[in-house]
Design a protein around this motif. Structure first.
Motif, PDB file in Angstrom:
ATOM      1  N   TRP A 129      21.505   8.806  -5.736  1.00  0.00           N
ATOM      2  CA  TRP A 129      21.377   8.305  -4.361  1.00  0.00           C
ATOM      3  C   TRP A 129      19.950   8.511  -3.846  1.00  0.00           C
ATOM      4  O   TRP A 129      19.336   7.610  -3.262  1.00  0.00           O
ATOM      5  CB  TRP A 129      22.371   9.035  -3.443  1.00  0.00           C
ATOM      6  N   HIS A 130      19.405   9.713  -4.060  1.00  0.00           N
ATOM      7  CA  HIS A 130      18.072  10.056  -3.552  1.00  0.00           C
ATOM      8  C   HIS A 130      17.010   9.105  -4.125  1.00  0.00           C
ATOM      9  O   HIS A 130      16.081   8.697  -3.417  1.00  0.00           O
ATOM     10  CB  HIS A 130      17.752  11.513  -3.945  1.00  0.00           C
ATOM     11  N   SER A 131      17.177   8.733  -5.387  1.00  0.00           N
ATOM     12  CA  SER A 131      16.231   7.808  -6.023  1.00  0.00           C
ATOM     13  C   SER A 131      16.248   6.454  -5.319  1.00  0.00           C
ATOM     14  O   SER A 131      15.194   5.872  -5.014  1.00  0.00           O
ATOM     15  CB  SER A 131      16.619   7.615  -7.499  1.00  0.00           C
ATOM     16  N   LEU A 132      17.439   5.963  -5.037  1.00  0.00           N
ATOM     17  CA  LEU A 132      17.571   4.645  -4.396  1.00  0.00           C
ATOM     18  C   LEU A 132      17.191   4.704  -2.918  1.00  0.00           C
ATOM     19  O   LEU A 132      16.598   3.766  -2.370  1.00  0.00           O
ATOM     20  CB  LEU A 132      19.007   4.140  -4.553  1.00  0.00           C
ATOM     21  N   HIS A 133      17.532   5.820  -2.280  1.00  0.00           N
ATOM     22  CA  HIS A 133      17.239   6.058  -0.857  1.00  0.00           C
ATOM     23  C   HIS A 133      15.736   5.923  -0.598  1.00  0.00           C
ATOM     24  O   HIS A 133      15.307   5.153   0.265  1.00  0.00           O
ATOM     25  CB  HIS A 133      17.750   7.468  -0.535  1.00  0.00           C
ATOM     26  N   HIS A 134      14.926   6.638  -1.356  1.00  0.00           N
ATOM     27  CA  HIS A 134      13.482   6.594  -1.102  1.00  0.00           C
ATOM     28  C   HIS A 134      12.849   5.296  -1.615  1.00  0.00           C
ATOM     29  O   HIS A 134      11.881   4.815  -1.013  1.00  0.00           O
ATOM     30  CB  HIS A 134      12.793   7.820  -1.695  1.00  0.00           C
ATOM     31  N   THR A 135      13.380   4.748  -2.703  1.00  0.00           N
ATOM     32  CA  THR A 135      12.867   3.449  -3.149  1.00  0.00           C
ATOM     33  C   THR A 135      13.087   2.408  -2.050  1.00  0.00           C
ATOM     34  O   THR A 135      12.219   1.565  -1.782  1.00  0.00           O
ATOM     35  CB  THR A 135      13.554   3.005  -4.454  1.00  0.00           C
ATOM     36  N   ALA A 136      14.234   2.504  -1.382  1.00  0.00           N
ATOM     37  CA  ALA A 136      14.540   1.549  -0.310  1.00  0.00           C
ATOM     38  C   ALA A 136      13.621   1.748   0.902  1.00  0.00           C
ATOM     39  O   ALA A 136      13.354   0.791   1.635  1.00  0.00           O
ATOM     40  CB  ALA A 136      16.006   1.660   0.102  1.00  0.00           C
ATOM     41  N   HIS A 137      13.140   2.981   1.143  1.00  0.00           N
ATOM     42  CA  HIS A 137      12.149   3.168   2.211  1.00  0.00           C
ATOM     43  C   HIS A 137      10.910   2.323   1.929  1.00  0.00           C
ATOM     44  O   HIS A 137      10.318   1.723   2.824  1.00  0.00           O
ATOM     45  CB  HIS A 137      11.733   4.644   2.311  1.00  0.00           C
ATOM     46  N   ILE A 138      10.518   2.310   0.661  1.00  0.00           N
ATOM     47  CA  ILE A 138       9.292   1.587   0.288  1.00  0.00           C
ATOM     48  C   ILE A 138       9.532   0.080   0.305  1.00  0.00           C
ATOM     49  O   ILE A 138       8.768  -0.677   0.913  1.00  0.00           O
ATOM     50  CB  ILE A 138       8.817   2.064  -1.101  1.00  0.00           C
ATOM     51  N   THR A 139      10.606  -0.355  -0.343  1.00  0.00           N
ATOM     52  CA  THR A 139      10.856  -1.802  -0.397  1.00  0.00           C
ATOM     53  C   THR A 139      11.177  -2.340   0.996  1.00  0.00           C
ATOM     54  O   THR A 139      10.798  -3.461   1.338  1.00  0.00           O
ATOM     55  CB  THR A 139      11.991  -2.133  -1.382  1.00  0.00           C
ATOM     56  N   GLY A 140      11.854  -1.519   1.815  1.00  0.00           N
ATOM     57  CA  GLY A 140      12.148  -1.944   3.184  1.00  0.00           C
ATOM     58  C   GLY A 140      10.876  -2.131   3.997  1.00  0.00           C
ATOM     59  O   GLY A 140      10.737  -3.111   4.733  1.00  0.00           O
ATOM     60  N   THR A 141       9.943  -1.180   3.838  1.00  0.00           N
ATOM     61  CA  THR A 141       8.680  -1.273   4.574  1.00  0.00           C
ATOM     62  C   THR A 141       7.913  -2.535   4.161  1.00  0.00           C
ATOM     63  O   THR A 141       7.333  -3.230   5.006  1.00  0.00           O
ATOM     64  CB  THR A 141       7.824  -0.013   4.317  1.00  0.00           C
ATOM     65  N   ARG A 142       7.936  -2.838   2.872  1.00  0.00           N
ATOM     66  CA  ARG A 142       7.273  -4.066   2.418  1.00  0.00           C
ATOM     67  C   ARG A 142       7.941  -5.285   3.033  1.00  0.00           C
ATOM     68  O   ARG A 142       7.275  -6.243   3.441  1.00  0.00           O
ATOM     69  CB  ARG A 142       7.339  -4.164   0.887  1.00  0.00           C
ATOM     70  N   GLU A 143       9.258  -5.206   3.089  1.00  0.00           N
ATOM     71  CA  GLU A 143      10.012  -6.345   3.605  1.00  0.00           C
ATOM     72  C   GLU A 143       9.678  -6.603   5.073  1.00  0.00           C
ATOM     73  O   GLU A 143       9.365  -7.726   5.472  1.00  0.00           O
ATOM     74  CB  GLU A 143      11.503  -6.072   3.405  1.00  0.00           C
ATOM     75  N   TRP A 144       9.762  -5.525   5.881  1.00  0.00           N
ATOM     76  CA  TRP A 144       9.499  -5.699   7.316  1.00  0.00           C
ATOM     77  C   TRP A 144       8.110  -6.244   7.564  1.00  0.00           C
ATOM     78  O   TRP A 144       7.859  -7.002   8.493  1.00  0.00           O
ATOM     79  CB  TRP A 144       9.648  -4.408   8.125  1.00  0.00           C
ATOM     80  N   ASN A 145       7.160  -5.762   6.732  1.00  0.00           N
ATOM     81  CA  ASN A 145       5.766  -6.136   6.941  1.00  0.00           C
ATOM     82  C   ASN A 145       5.359  -7.411   6.209  1.00  0.00           C
ATOM     83  O   ASN A 145       4.212  -7.852   6.334  1.00  0.00           O
ATOM     84  CB  ASN A 145       4.849  -4.980   6.519  1.00  0.00           C
ATOM     85  N   GLY A 146       6.255  -7.945   5.421  1.00  0.00           N
ATOM     86  CA  GLY A 146       5.933  -9.165   4.675  1.00  0.00           C
ATOM     87  C   GLY A 146       4.882  -8.936   3.597  1.00  0.00           C
ATOM     88  O   GLY A 146       4.085  -9.829   3.293  1.00  0.00           O
ATOM     89  N   TRP A 147       4.863  -7.713   3.020  1.00  0.00           N
ATOM     90  CA  TRP A 147       3.859  -7.412   1.973  1.00  0.00           C
ATOM     91  C   TRP A 147       4.348  -7.828   0.607  1.00  0.00           C
ATOM     92  O   TRP A 147       5.480  -7.634   0.247  1.00  0.00           O
ATOM     93  CB  TRP A 147       3.543  -5.903   1.948  1.00  0.00           C
TER      94      TRP A 147
END
Ligand code: NI
Length: 223
Positions: A205-223
């Motif tokens: 879970w922890h692996s996916l949790h933090h990966t999602a912080h990164i991919t989510g941030t890219r998503e919101w910012n359109g990076w």
């Protein structure tokens, strides 16, 4: 079980094998935590999550033992994290890496270094539990304070290399553990006794949790 060598590009099908079913849309348990998410594939080897409910702190929901996926899926997540994480941070500039994933949260850079801090500790806890005669009491640490130390300013490549090595060791260990090994325990002085079976679920879970912080941030910012 078979794992791709480092550097193998993930296809959509391969990524889907690595995401516990419990985290997919229509996840397995009723929960107030947001669990529905959809994977977007921008191109081969790069992916991101689109969250249906925006909870920046817990993008995939909190760890829920009752919703945990099976052991093989969890081991696959541990084995696959180095590649997932490289894909998640691939191509980000220093300025982007120094962006917090939520207001007052860690930057993406700190998040990557935190995963290394955390998973180094976890591998040691597994090895202690597997080798001590009595269930060992493990050593907690202040993860937020660790993330503020000078080494958390280093390039993320430094921790990606640590995560490569730690996860190679950890996956090899997990793939060779017996059912009896997964029943072994350690004692956390604040949260009590943990079976390695549950600890594996927590760290998948922890692996996916933090990966999602990164991919989510890219998503919101359109990076
Ligand atoms: Ni963490």
């Amino acid at each position: 079980m078979k794992f791709e060598p480092p550097g193998t590009l993930f296809t959509a099908a391969r990524i889907s094998q690595r995401i516990p079913k419990s985290l997919w849309p229509g996840g397995t348990t009723p929960s107030r935590q947001p669990k529905r998410l959809t994977l977007l594939f921008r191109k081969e080897g790069s992916f991101s999550y689109r969250l249906m409910h925006h909870d920046l702190r817990y993008p995939i929901g909190k760890f829920d033992e009752t919703a945990a996926s099976n052991r093989n899926e969890q081991i696959a997540t541990i084995a696959g994290l180095p590649q997932m994480l490289r894909a998640a941070v691939g191509g980000l500039t220093d300025e982007q890496l120094d962006t917090p994933y939520r207001p007052d949260g860690w930057t993406l850079r700190q998040t990557v270094h935190h995963i290394a801090d955390s998973h180094i500790n976890s591998l040691c806890r597994f090895k202690l539990a597997l080798t001590e005669d009595e269930a060992p009491t493990i050593r907690p640490y202040y993860e937020d304070r660790w993330a503020e130390l000078a080494d958390s300013n280093l390039p993320v490549d430094v921790s990606l290399a640590i995560i490569d090595g730690v996860h190679s060791r950890w996956a090899e260990l997990l793939q060779n553990m017996t059912d009896a090994d997964f029943e072994r325990e350690f004692i956390h002085p604040e949260t009590g006794t943990w079976k390695l079976e549950k600890v594996l679920g927590l760290y998948a879970w922890h692996s996916l949790h933090h990966t999602a912080h990164i991919t989510g941030t890219r998503e919101w910012n359109g990076w």
